[in-house]
Scaffold this motif. Structure first.
Motif, PDB file in Angstrom:
ATOM      1  N   MET A  75      29.219 -36.975 -26.727  1.00 40.36           N
ATOM      2  CA  MET A  75      29.241 -36.702 -25.293  1.00 40.36           C
ATOM      3  C   MET A  75      28.680 -35.331 -24.950  1.00 40.36           C
ATOM      4  O   MET A  75      28.428 -35.040 -23.775  1.00 40.36           O
ATOM      5  CB  MET A  75      30.663 -36.850 -24.726  1.00 40.36           C
ATOM      6  N   HIS A  80      24.757 -38.255 -20.901  1.00 39.48           N
ATOM      7  CA  HIS A  80      26.108 -38.782 -21.023  1.00 39.48           C
ATOM      8  C   HIS A  80      26.932 -38.550 -19.761  1.00 39.48           C
ATOM      9  O   HIS A  80      28.145 -38.398 -19.827  1.00 39.48           O
ATOM     10  CB  HIS A  80      26.808 -38.182 -22.243  1.00 39.48           C
ATOM     11  N   MET A  82      27.247 -40.706 -17.135  1.00 38.19           N
ATOM     12  CA  MET A  82      27.998 -41.926 -16.832  1.00 38.19           C
ATOM     13  C   MET A  82      29.175 -42.125 -17.792  1.00 38.19           C
ATOM     14  O   MET A  82      30.285 -42.378 -17.343  1.00 38.19           O
ATOM     15  CB  MET A  82      27.076 -43.157 -16.853  1.00 38.19           C
ATOM     16  N   PRO A  83      28.950 -42.007 -19.122  1.00 40.72           N
ATOM     17  CA  PRO A  83      30.092 -42.100 -20.022  1.00 40.72           C
ATOM     18  C   PRO A  83      31.214 -41.140 -19.642  1.00 40.72           C
ATOM     19  O   PRO A  83      32.393 -41.506 -19.694  1.00 40.72           O
ATOM     20  CB  PRO A  83      29.500 -41.737 -21.382  1.00 40.72           C
ATOM     21  N   MET A  86      33.081 -42.560 -16.745  1.00 38.31           N
ATOM     22  CA  MET A  86      33.901 -43.704 -17.175  1.00 38.31           C
ATOM     23  C   MET A  86      35.166 -43.240 -17.877  1.00 38.31           C
ATOM     24  O   MET A  86      36.268 -43.651 -17.542  1.00 38.31           O
ATOM     25  CB  MET A  86      33.112 -44.585 -18.161  1.00 38.31           C
ATOM     26  N   ILE A  87      34.984 -42.370 -18.886  1.00 33.76           N
ATOM     27  CA  ILE A  87      36.130 -42.033 -19.726  1.00 33.76           C
ATOM     28  C   ILE A  87      37.123 -41.165 -18.938  1.00 33.76           C
ATOM     29  O   ILE A  87      38.329 -41.327 -19.080  1.00 33.76           O
ATOM     30  CB  ILE A  87      35.676 -41.375 -21.050  1.00 33.76           C
TER      31      ILE A  87
END
Lengths: 107, 210
Positions: A75, A80, A82-83, A86-87
């Motif tokens: 990350m 990264h 969007m990740p 999300m997380i």
């Protein structure tokens, strides 16, 4: 697909070097995670008060998870965003869930 | 413009083959979306466990301080953490387009994961037979096995997943079609380790402290 083999060669070398550099940080991350684990187990096995141990091991776990997310799951690299959304949304809902279950539901 | 054939038999892999195709990018985003959902799913199990970890009802039960042993949990933690590092090594070789070395490191990851699972089975077996600590004996038992067992099921699923990928692609070599698949599987494996970090802290260590 083979476009410019000559410049590809230099590129390959550059990326290999870059991957090596990343790998070094990942091994350091691993060493630190092992160290944190040993500290956490040591604190629990040692003669410390509960009020001191519980917050410290929770913080250690939090840091370990950040290591895992940012180094092992990449990350910290570009692309990264969007990740991360999300997380972190997941973590937000997770905190609310845990708070609700431990304070309201079974009391 | 790359065609279908290029994707399946790509000799000159680009930088970051796991995100070079649209499908790879979509897999990457979709999988992180899934991981966000998994976080909440595990949170509900953690919340349940935290609320019920001292609830024995009318049944006889062993409190967490006496039930858990730290040695086995420590070994399991180190094994799973190491397997996380070996899957990082596998992805390192994938990025350098070295298929054989990637497979070797994935195999090591699978072996470590399987030994973790074996130890967990031994642990559960020990609890059931030595302490009568079962899924149905009391609320603590249900919450404990639901949480830790669900994580164990994730490990088992991850092992099957990685093994399936290894067998299916053994003769194919690395290409743009399977690189995203390997990458996603390794993300999943790291997530299993993320969950375990909280399990050993919240369940075992906090259980030992009281």
């Amino acid at each position: 697909m083979a476009k410019d083999t000559n410049s590809n060669q230099y590129q390959d070398q550059f990326y290999k070097q870059k991957h090596k550099e990343e790998m070094k940080y990942q091994v350091i991350t691993f060493a630190m995670m092992i160290a944190f684990t040993i500290i956490a187990f040591g604190l629990v096995a040692g003669p410390f008060s509960k009020l001191f141990v519980v917050p410290v091991i929770l913080v250690l776990a939090g840091v370990q998870v950040l290591f895992q997310l940012y180094y092992f799951m990449h990350m910290n690299q570009k692309g990264h965003e969007m990740p991360a959304i999300m997380i972190y949304s997941g973590i937000f809902a997770a905190v609310l869930t845990i708070l609700a279950l431990t304070t309201i539901t079974w009391i | 413009m790359s065609t279908h054939e290029d994707v399946l038999s790509s000799e000159n892999l680009p930088h970051e083959p796991e995100k070079a195709t649209l499908e790879g990018k979509n897999k990457f985003l979709g999988f992180w979306f899934f991981l966000g959902g998994e976080t909440v799913l595990f949170a509900s199990l953690f919340g349940t466990y935290l609320a019920l970890r001292n609830s024995f009802g009318n049944a006889e039960g062993t409190p967490t301080q006496e039930l858990f042993g730290l040695e086995l949990v420590f070994i399991m933690t180190v094994i799973l953490l190491t397997s996380s590092l070996t899957s990082v090594y596998a992805m390192y070789h994938m990025k350098n387009h070295d298929f054989k070395k990637m497979m070797v490191w994935l195999a090591i990851t699978v072996i470590l994961g399987a030994s973790f699972l074996g130890l967990e089975v031994y642990e559960f077996n020990h609890y059931v037979h030595e302490y009568g600590h079962t899924f149905t004996s009391h609320a603590f038992g249900s919450a404990f096995y639901a949480l830790v067992g669900f994580h164990g099921a994730h490990v088992a699923f991850g092992l099957c997943w990685i093994l399936a990928l290894m067998f299916r692609n053994a003769k194919r070599g690395l290409n743009l079609y399977n690189a995203p698949k390997f990458y996603i599987a390794s993300l999943y494996w790291h997530f299993i380790d993320v969950v375990w970090v909280f399990i050993f802290t919240v369940v075992y260590l906090m259980g030992k402290v009281g």
